[in-house]
Design an enzyme around this catalytic site. Sequence first.
Site, mmCIF file in Angstrom:
data_model
loop_
_atom_site.group_PDB
_atom_site.id
_atom_site.type_symbol
_atom_site.label_atom_id
_atom_site.label_comp_id
_atom_site.label_asym_id
_atom_site.label_seq_id
_atom_site.Cartn_x
_atom_site.Cartn_y
_atom_site.Cartn_z
ATOM 1 N N SER A 36 0.935 -1.148 -0.024
ATOM 2 C CA SER A 36 -0.061 0.206 0.081
ATOM 3 C C SER A 36 0.867 1.288 -0.013
ATOM 4 C CB SER A 36 -0.785 -0.059 1.152
ATOM 5 O OG SER A 36 -1.316 1.323 1.472
ATOM 6 N N SER A 37 0.290 2.352 -0.507
ATOM 7 C CA SER A 37 1.102 3.600 -0.659
ATOM 8 C C SER A 37 1.389 4.237 0.758
ATOM 9 C CB SER A 37 0.341 4.560 -1.251
ATOM 10 O OG SER A 37 -0.804 4.742 -1.029
ATOM 11 N N CYS A 38 0.746 3.465 1.859
ATOM 12 C CA CYS A 38 1.098 3.990 3.371
ATOM 13 C C CYS A 38 2.264 3.666 3.801
ATOM 14 C CB CYS A 38 -0.249 3.859 4.105
ATOM 15 S SG CYS A 38 -0.310 2.139 4.578
ATOM 16 N N HIS A 87 -12.535 2.405 3.457
ATOM 17 C CA HIS A 87 -11.944 3.689 2.815
ATOM 18 C C HIS A 87 -12.912 4.600 2.287
ATOM 19 C CE1 HIS A 87 -8.885 0.652 2.170
ATOM 20 N NE2 HIS A 87 -8.159 1.386 2.906
ATOM 21 N N LYS A 139 3.457 -4.142 6.242
ATOM 22 C CA LYS A 139 3.784 -4.093 4.506
ATOM 23 C C LYS A 139 5.216 -4.036 4.464
ATOM 24 C CE LYS A 139 -0.508 -5.308 3.142
ATOM 25 N NZ LYS A 139 -0.674 -6.459 2.532
ATOM 26 N N TYR A 186 -0.071 -0.986 10.248
ATOM 27 C CA TYR A 186 -0.522 -1.701 8.862
ATOM 28 C C TYR A 186 0.908 -1.411 8.002
ATOM 29 C CZ TYR A 186 -2.598 -2.371 4.296
ATOM 30 O OH TYR A 186 -2.849 -2.943 2.938
HETATM 31 O O1 GFB Z 1 -9.643 6.293 2.280
HETATM 32 P P1 GFB Z 1 -9.431 6.749 3.931
HETATM 33 O O2 GFB Z 1 -10.176 5.915 4.743
HETATM 34 O O3 GFB Z 1 -7.911 6.422 4.420
HETATM 35 O O4 GFB Z 1 -9.497 8.309 3.979
HETATM 36 P P2 GFB Z 1 -6.317 7.229 3.827
HETATM 37 C C1 GFB Z 1 -8.981 9.211 3.098
HETATM 38 C C2 GFB Z 1 -9.493 10.563 3.490
HETATM 39 O O5 GFB Z 1 -10.812 10.794 3.335
HETATM 40 C C3 GFB Z 1 -9.133 11.249 4.991
HETATM 41 C C4 GFB Z 1 -11.400 11.315 4.624
HETATM 42 O O6 GFB Z 1 -8.650 12.310 5.121
HETATM 43 C C5 GFB Z 1 -10.618 10.876 5.824
HETATM 44 O O7 GFB Z 1 -10.462 11.732 6.982
HETATM 45 N N1 GFB Z 1 -12.816 10.946 4.734
HETATM 46 C C6 GFB Z 1 -13.913 11.888 4.475
HETATM 47 C C7 GFB Z 1 -13.375 9.820 4.799
HETATM 48 N N2 GFB Z 1 -14.979 11.320 4.765
HETATM 49 C C8 GFB Z 1 -14.901 9.829 5.029
HETATM 50 C C9 GFB Z 1 -15.537 8.829 5.177
HETATM 51 O O8 GFB Z 1 -16.911 8.916 5.328
HETATM 52 N N3 GFB Z 1 -14.780 7.757 5.449
HETATM 53 C C10 GFB Z 1 -13.686 7.543 5.421
HETATM 54 N N4 GFB Z 1 -12.999 6.168 5.551
HETATM 55 N N5 GFB Z 1 -12.619 8.483 5.034
HETATM 56 C C11 GFB Z 1 -5.633 4.416 4.215
HETATM 57 C C12 GFB Z 1 -4.754 3.716 5.202
HETATM 58 O O9 GFB Z 1 -5.380 6.023 4.497
HETATM 59 O O10 GFB Z 1 -5.183 4.406 2.958
HETATM 60 C C13 GFB Z 1 -4.586 2.405 4.821
HETATM 61 O O11 GFB Z 1 -5.433 3.963 6.599
HETATM 62 C C14 GFB Z 1 -4.236 2.223 3.508
HETATM 63 O O12 GFB Z 1 -3.554 1.934 5.683
HETATM 64 C C15 GFB Z 1 -5.438 2.970 2.684
HETATM 65 O O13 GFB Z 1 -3.018 2.705 3.179
HETATM 66 C C16 GFB Z 1 -5.018 2.981 1.163
HETATM 67 O O14 GFB Z 1 -6.169 7.100 2.493
HETATM 68 O O15 GFB Z 1 -6.089 8.244 4.969
#
Ligand code: GFB
Length: 316
Positions: free
Chosen positions: A108-110, A180, A141, A137
């Site tokens: 993952s890009s994280c 996500h 990875k 996580y």
């Molecule tokens: O996709 P996401 O959950 O993960 O959140 P990351 C991306 C952005 O969207 C964050 C915002 O800034 C969240 O605060 N966001 C806005 C929301 N509304 C929502 C919502 O309703 N749900 C969610 N989930 N986010 C993940 C990593 O990071 O990316 C994993 O935690 C993995 O490890 C994955 O690498 C690809 O992009 O921040």
Amino acid sequence: MNKNARIYVAGHRGLVGSAIVRKLKAEGYSHLITRTHAELDLTNQKAVEQFFNNEKPEYVFLAAAKVGGIMANQTYPAEFIHQNLMIQTNVIHSSYVHGVKKLLFLGSSCIYPKMASQPIKEEYLMTGPLEPTNSAYAVAKIAGIEMCWAYNKQYGTRYIPIMPTNLYGPNDNFDLETSHVLPALIRKFHEAKKTKAKSVTIWGTGTPKREFLYVDDMADACIHLLTSTMNTNTEILFNIGAGTDISIEELAQIVGSIVGYSGTIVYDHSKPDGTPLKRLDVSKTEKIGWKPKTPLAEGIRRTYTWFKTSRHPWEP
Ligand code: GFB
């Protein structure tokens, strides 16, 4: 890779694994090996070893993982590090023991530093501190990458770690707590439209930028990399991304307009933003002949169509 090669897709019911299976079938690969979680617990070393001994796969797509969005990563870091280390360690080691010809390890890009310069090149790995919401996580990875490299160096294996950006598409997780952002927004806007809600609440400030890749493009990249990479370099690593990023606010506007919701957007600042920027440099992967094909709006439309026509766990 022969069309009748024995190919094991670990995680075939997940977002990426199911897309890889669709693509392999469409390309005429006939001997696909899959197991549901109930049939094979990949955290169980003995069970994995027995499975490899019985099935003798020649190629492995390691797409099985404990994954989730920002809140899932922040809430369950122990599960993320434990399950991912177990799954990948068992599958990679058994692949070596049973002479798998090539293995693709999905990360993952994280894995890259929180404040990495943009776009993020593969060589930025381990050059700075990680984003705290998903460091457990990410460390799992990173261990998987190092394990592929270690086996390549010591045993001459051909294990290829690839790091996708944020993926989305059919078979994604639409649970509002653990998903996500993209599937969460599709569901939130869809339900707000249905109930004629005045506003939709999204997490954070809306300012972080993310890069989104449609999962069928990811599957295409996986098969392309597995079949074309010669793996002469033991410390091989590939980024897979769309090449462009957008803010969460812009994403919400696009999803809202595709779903057909015209209310307002409210930001919940008590929820984390995560890393501010996370765009991958994909020039290395493009050099070996792969390019993303699906524009973001088109991918969201396809995912929304799938979402509307599928049964979901929360529905009666
Ligand atoms: O996709 P996401 O959950 O993960 O959140 P990351 C991306 C952005 O969207 C964050 C915002 O800034 C969240 O605060 N966001 C806005 C929301 N509304 C929502 C919502 O309703 N749900 C969610 N989930 N986010 C993940 C990593 O990071 O990316 C994993 O935690 C993995 O490890 C994955 O690498 C690809 O992009 O921040």
